[in-house]
Write an enzyme that holds these catalytic residues in place. Sequence first.
Site, PDB file in Angstrom:
ATOM      1  N   ARG A   1      23.970  28.308  10.183  1.00  0.00           N
ATOM      2  CA  ARG A   1      24.074  26.905  10.943  1.00  0.00           C
ATOM      3  C   ARG A   1      24.536  27.496  12.415  1.00  0.00           C
ATOM      4  NH1 ARG A   1      22.094  23.164   7.849  1.00  0.00           N
ATOM      5  NH2 ARG A   1      22.942  23.119   5.826  1.00  0.00           N
TER       6      ARG A   1
ATOM      7  N   ARG B   1      21.657  18.299  25.088  1.00  0.00           N
ATOM      8  CA  ARG B   1      20.519  18.548  24.546  1.00  0.00           C
ATOM      9  C   ARG B   1      19.637  17.360  24.925  1.00  0.00           C
ATOM     10  NH1 ARG B   1      20.075  22.589  20.215  1.00  0.00           N
ATOM     11  NH2 ARG B   1      22.233  23.656  20.026  1.00  0.00           N
TER      12      ARG B   1
ATOM     13  N   SER C   1      -2.866  -9.041  30.526  1.00  0.00           N
ATOM     14  CA  SER C   1      -2.142  -9.596  29.522  1.00  0.00           C
ATOM     15  C   SER C   1      -3.052  -9.967  28.229  1.00  0.00           C
ATOM     16  CB  SER C   1      -1.745 -11.124  30.352  1.00  0.00           C
ATOM     17  OG  SER C   1      -1.096 -11.764  29.444  1.00  0.00           O
TER      18      SER C   1
ATOM     19  N   HIS D   1      16.689 -11.407  52.406  1.00  0.00           N
ATOM     20  CA  HIS D   1      17.311 -12.232  51.464  1.00  0.00           C
ATOM     21  C   HIS D   1      16.123 -12.896  50.848  1.00  0.00           C
ATOM     22  CE1 HIS D   1      21.181 -11.973  53.476  1.00  0.00           C
ATOM     23  NE2 HIS D   1      20.536 -12.158  54.665  1.00  0.00           N
TER      24      HIS D   1
ATOM     25  N   TYR E   1       4.899   9.390  28.960  1.00  0.00           N
ATOM     26  CA  TYR E   1       5.261   9.826  30.414  1.00  0.00           C
ATOM     27  C   TYR E   1       5.421  11.103  30.992  1.00  0.00           C
ATOM     28  CZ  TYR E   1       7.033   5.142  28.658  1.00  0.00           C
ATOM     29  OH  TYR E   1       7.111   3.770  28.192  1.00  0.00           O
TER      30      TYR E   1
ATOM     31  N   ASP F   1      22.344  28.366  15.981  1.00  0.00           N
ATOM     32  CA  ASP F   1      21.292  28.442  16.737  1.00  0.00           C
ATOM     33  C   ASP F   1      21.124  30.024  17.079  1.00  0.00           C
ATOM     34  OD1 ASP F   1      22.653  27.818  18.539  1.00  0.00           O
ATOM     35  OD2 ASP F   1      21.255  26.405  19.480  1.00  0.00           O
TER      36      ASP F   1
ATOM     37  N   GLN G   1      33.849  29.725  29.007  1.00  0.00           N
ATOM     38  CA  GLN G   1      33.027  30.077  27.952  1.00  0.00           C
ATOM     39  C   GLN G   1      31.630  29.632  28.735  1.00  0.00           C
ATOM     40  OE1 GLN G   1      31.405  29.034  23.781  1.00  0.00           O
ATOM     41  NE2 GLN G   1      33.370  30.121  23.679  1.00  0.00           N
TER      42      GLN G   1
END
Length: 482
Positions: free
Chosen positions: A83, A336, A287, A157, A13, A85, A239
């Site tokens: 642990r 993320r 199809s 409609h 995509y 990043d 923070q």
Amino acid sequence: MNDKYLSPFSERYASKEMQYIFSPDKKFTTWRKLWIALAETEKELGLSENGKPVITDEQIKELKAFAEDINYDVAKEREKLVRHDVMSHVYAYGKQCPAAAGIIHLGATSCYVGDNTDIIIMTEAMKLFRKKLLNVINELSKFAMQYKDLPTLAFTHFQPAQPTTVGKRATLWMEELMLDLSDLDYMISQQKLLGCKGTTGTQASFLELFNGDHETVRKIDGMIAKKMGFSECYPVSGQTYSRKVDTRVLNVLAGIAQSAHKFSNDIRLLQHLKEIEEPFEKNQIGSSAMAYKRNPMRSERIASLANYVMADALNPAITAATQWFERTLDDSANKRISVPEAFLAIDGILDLYLNVVDGLVVYDKVIYQRFMKEIPFMATENIMMDAVKRGGNRQELHERIREHSMAAGAVVKKEGKENDLVDRIAGDPAFGMTKEMIEEILDPKNFVGRAPQQTEEFINEVVKPVLDANSDVLGMTAEINV
């Protein structure tokens, strides 16, 4: 590659350009540029210890030399151990820059690189959307002007209603995109960096570094913003920057999704009516079972991705609502996923939208045939007024037209035959009109009101000034992966 999950956004995509914006390379090189900006700012503000500069030109030069050379293997191994990043990448950067290792990230908290990078990436991605949105509007404006005079049945409609033109209908799609463009421009203009505010937003660590000099510390945010291409930072924060920022951005994206979904609905309905079709390539299969089918798969994909974005916009809203005090980490994993995927999905939607508009096929004869099947019913008042001018009695003619309309409607619905209302009226002496006279009244152009003029006015007065002001970004084409 084939033994683990691959995101459809990458495989099917999103464009390469948008994928790069949300790539690890973009993220981590931006982290390093932010660390360089921080070091430069601290040096320029005279950070020193016992009269000696804490940061040197040589250290900054070393940092710049490795700004785009990310040693991912070192960072990954370090993250398994600690642990964390950000600290893993501080460590990896320091391994490449031993002289500068001690001053990387000085005084900052993780959100300095994480949050500022998120703002930078979202802003860059929105600017790409702006370019694509303008190109979709440009193609729609060409389509609208080309078909501004082509009468077609309008629908309310999904029932036949007073006619419009094919071009006028396209202005309705355009108007919604113009609203989206306005929202996008506003949100781009509102983007500010977090700046460098420390662990709870008080800048206490920098006040410590600069020996309690408030005026010097006040300058840090503005200097970093300028170095990173922004005019300002948020004046206060915990923070993190307020997670409402993500909500506001994704709400704009959800607005684009709504507009695109509406367009895709209309195209799918028109394709069912065989009036307008999206592009269908020579070797495309509609199809697996029904070889004759021409499924509107591009429009269906627009709708599918749009549904995802509209639902995804709830994620940052819930995250913003559930943050505690100066911050919690509830946002991390969700953010993320939800924020990048919203951008990647809208990117795919806009490419599809541009591709569809660029190749729309209009079947004017089918449009005319359907128009003429319905217009006799809609033209009855015009026919009646013309007959009154010729000496007829309005009340008597109204009853005669009602009877003829009911009878003709029954022929169409119950017997499956053509609408014979014109023949019935022409054969009724009370009207004193020939079939030719009635058919002259039925000219489709007599029933579209100001649709052609409205189309021209909208494009010339509203759309064209915007396109002219952005002519440098027009001329894009979109390729669809599958």
